[in-house]
Design a protein around this motif. Sequence first.
Motif, PDB file in Angstrom:
ATOM      1  N   GLN A  88       6.062  -2.313   8.222  1.00  0.00           N
ATOM      2  CA  GLN A  88       5.264  -1.474   7.326  1.00  0.00           C
ATOM      3  C   GLN A  88       5.878  -0.096   7.156  1.00  0.00           C
ATOM      4  O   GLN A  88       5.836   0.482   6.067  1.00  0.00           O
ATOM      5  CB  GLN A  88       3.835  -1.342   7.848  1.00  0.00           C
ATOM      6  CG  GLN A  88       3.024  -2.605   7.721  1.00  0.00           C
ATOM      7  CD  GLN A  88       1.655  -2.452   8.347  1.00  0.00           C
ATOM      8  OE1 GLN A  88       1.173  -1.340   8.531  1.00  0.00           O
ATOM      9  NE2 GLN A  88       1.046  -3.570   8.696  1.00  0.00           N
ATOM     10  N   SER A 127       7.103   0.079   1.704  1.00  0.00           N
ATOM     11  CA  SER A 127       5.834   0.510   1.142  1.00  0.00           C
ATOM     12  C   SER A 127       5.970   0.557  -0.367  1.00  0.00           C
ATOM     13  O   SER A 127       6.971   1.025  -0.897  1.00  0.00           O
ATOM     14  CB  SER A 127       5.441   1.890   1.669  1.00  0.00           C
ATOM     15  OG  SER A 127       4.249   2.315   1.047  1.00  0.00           O
ATOM     16  N   LYS A 158       3.579   2.050  -2.175  1.00  0.00           N
ATOM     17  CA  LYS A 158       2.629   3.082  -2.584  1.00  0.00           C
ATOM     18  C   LYS A 158       3.378   4.363  -2.961  1.00  0.00           C
ATOM     19  O   LYS A 158       4.505   4.588  -2.526  1.00  0.00           O
ATOM     20  CB  LYS A 158       1.638   3.341  -1.463  1.00  0.00           C
ATOM     21  CG  LYS A 158       0.778   2.111  -1.184  1.00  0.00           C
ATOM     22  CD  LYS A 158      -0.214   2.378  -0.085  1.00  0.00           C
ATOM     23  CE  LYS A 158      -1.192   1.258   0.048  1.00  0.00           C
ATOM     24  NZ  LYS A 158      -0.729   0.081   0.673  1.00  0.00           N
ATOM     25  N   GLU A 167      -1.534   8.379  -1.927  1.00  0.00           N
ATOM     26  CA  GLU A 167      -1.798   7.117  -1.233  1.00  0.00           C
ATOM     27  C   GLU A 167      -0.690   6.819  -0.216  1.00  0.00           C
ATOM     28  O   GLU A 167      -0.957   6.394   0.904  1.00  0.00           O
ATOM     29  CB  GLU A 167      -1.919   5.980  -2.247  1.00  0.00           C
ATOM     30  CG  GLU A 167      -2.384   4.674  -1.624  1.00  0.00           C
ATOM     31  CD  GLU A 167      -2.547   3.557  -2.653  1.00  0.00           C
ATOM     32  OE1 GLU A 167      -3.143   2.550  -2.287  1.00  0.00           O
ATOM     33  OE2 GLU A 167      -2.065   3.692  -3.802  1.00  0.00           O
ATOM     34  N   LYS A 168       0.563   7.080  -0.594  1.00  0.00           N
ATOM     35  CA  LYS A 168       1.680   6.862   0.326  1.00  0.00           C
ATOM     36  C   LYS A 168       1.610   7.853   1.497  1.00  0.00           C
ATOM     37  O   LYS A 168       1.856   7.480   2.636  1.00  0.00           O
ATOM     38  CB  LYS A 168       3.015   6.994  -0.397  1.00  0.00           C
ATOM     39  CG  LYS A 168       4.197   6.713   0.514  1.00  0.00           C
ATOM     40  CD  LYS A 168       5.491   6.589  -0.221  1.00  0.00           C
ATOM     41  CE  LYS A 168       6.575   6.206   0.760  1.00  0.00           C
ATOM     42  NZ  LYS A 168       7.672   5.535   0.129  1.00  0.00           N
ATOM     43  N   ASN A 187      -1.081   9.213   2.784  1.00  0.00           N
ATOM     44  CA  ASN A 187      -2.154   8.757   3.671  1.00  0.00           C
ATOM     45  C   ASN A 187      -1.716   7.558   4.498  1.00  0.00           C
ATOM     46  O   ASN A 187      -2.016   7.467   5.686  1.00  0.00           O
ATOM     47  CB  ASN A 187      -3.414   8.422   2.868  1.00  0.00           C
ATOM     48  CG  ASN A 187      -4.081   9.650   2.311  1.00  0.00           C
ATOM     49  OD1 ASN A 187      -3.890  10.751   2.819  1.00  0.00           O
ATOM     50  ND2 ASN A 187      -4.860   9.476   1.257  1.00  0.00           N
ATOM     51  N   GLU A 188      -0.997   6.643   3.872  1.00  0.00           N
ATOM     52  CA  GLU A 188      -0.488   5.478   4.585  1.00  0.00           C
ATOM     53  C   GLU A 188       0.474   5.916   5.691  1.00  0.00           C
ATOM     54  O   GLU A 188       0.398   5.425   6.821  1.00  0.00           O
ATOM     55  CB  GLU A 188       0.218   4.527   3.621  1.00  0.00           C
ATOM     56  CG  GLU A 188       0.823   3.312   4.331  1.00  0.00           C
ATOM     57  CD  GLU A 188       1.638   2.455   3.390  1.00  0.00           C
ATOM     58  OE1 GLU A 188       1.324   1.259   3.302  1.00  0.00           O
ATOM     59  OE2 GLU A 188       2.575   2.974   2.761  1.00  0.00           O
ATOM     60  N   GLN A 189       1.365   6.855   5.386  1.00  0.00           N
ATOM     61  CA  GLN A 189       2.329   7.322   6.381  1.00  0.00           C
ATOM     62  C   GLN A 189       1.639   8.026   7.544  1.00  0.00           C
ATOM     63  O   GLN A 189       2.035   7.859   8.692  1.00  0.00           O
ATOM     64  CB  GLN A 189       3.361   8.232   5.725  1.00  0.00           C
ATOM     65  CG  GLN A 189       4.318   7.467   4.833  1.00  0.00           C
ATOM     66  CD  GLN A 189       5.277   8.368   4.088  1.00  0.00           C
ATOM     67  OE1 GLN A 189       5.034   9.555   3.913  1.00  0.00           O
ATOM     68  NE2 GLN A 189       6.382   7.791   3.629  1.00  0.00           N
ATOM     69  N   LEU A 211       0.122   5.253   9.661  1.00  0.00           N
ATOM     70  CA  LEU A 211       1.152   4.542  10.417  1.00  0.00           C
ATOM     71  C   LEU A 211       1.719   5.410  11.535  1.00  0.00           C
ATOM     72  O   LEU A 211       2.002   4.913  12.629  1.00  0.00           O
ATOM     73  CB  LEU A 211       2.260   4.064   9.482  1.00  0.00           C
ATOM     74  CG  LEU A 211       1.855   2.945   8.516  1.00  0.00           C
ATOM     75  CD1 LEU A 211       2.969   2.679   7.515  1.00  0.00           C
ATOM     76  CD2 LEU A 211       1.489   1.683   9.269  1.00  0.00           C
TER      77      LEU A 211
END
Length: 140
Positions: free
Chosen positions: A10, A14, A16, A20-21, A23-25, A28
């Motif tokens: 992940q 990605s 995103k 959004e990217k 927040n994902e980072q 993670l």
Amino acid sequence: MSRRTDLLQQLLQSDKFGEEKENEQKFLAATAELILTDLINVAMNGVESKGAGSLVINLVNDSTTYMSGHDVEIDLVSAEREEDTEIVEFLRSLIQEIDENDWSKNVLITLISDAGTRTFSLEAGGGQESLRAITAEFSG
């Protein structure tokens, strides 16, 4: 597939973008920090129960084990008998890391992957700082 392998995949892939990217980072990174803290605790338990050694995480066959210095020496004798030079070199290097580690504040975690093998000396109480040190080394 383990949660460790899933997380690594992940982090590398990605689809995103933008907020959004980001927040994902962040998610993670927080997950990675929790996993690293957990691994440091496992290594500390290994030191307490078996003595100086390293938590060995093999990403090739998805296995994790704590190897004391004694365990490493036994494997070294076996590898020398089988004339497996790659394993002999790795185990000798690991013994050197074990001998030189400051056990009053650090634990050892060894990662084995297709890209090679590396042993990290991580501060037992500094999960976030240790994570930054590892990620900085891999990100150049």
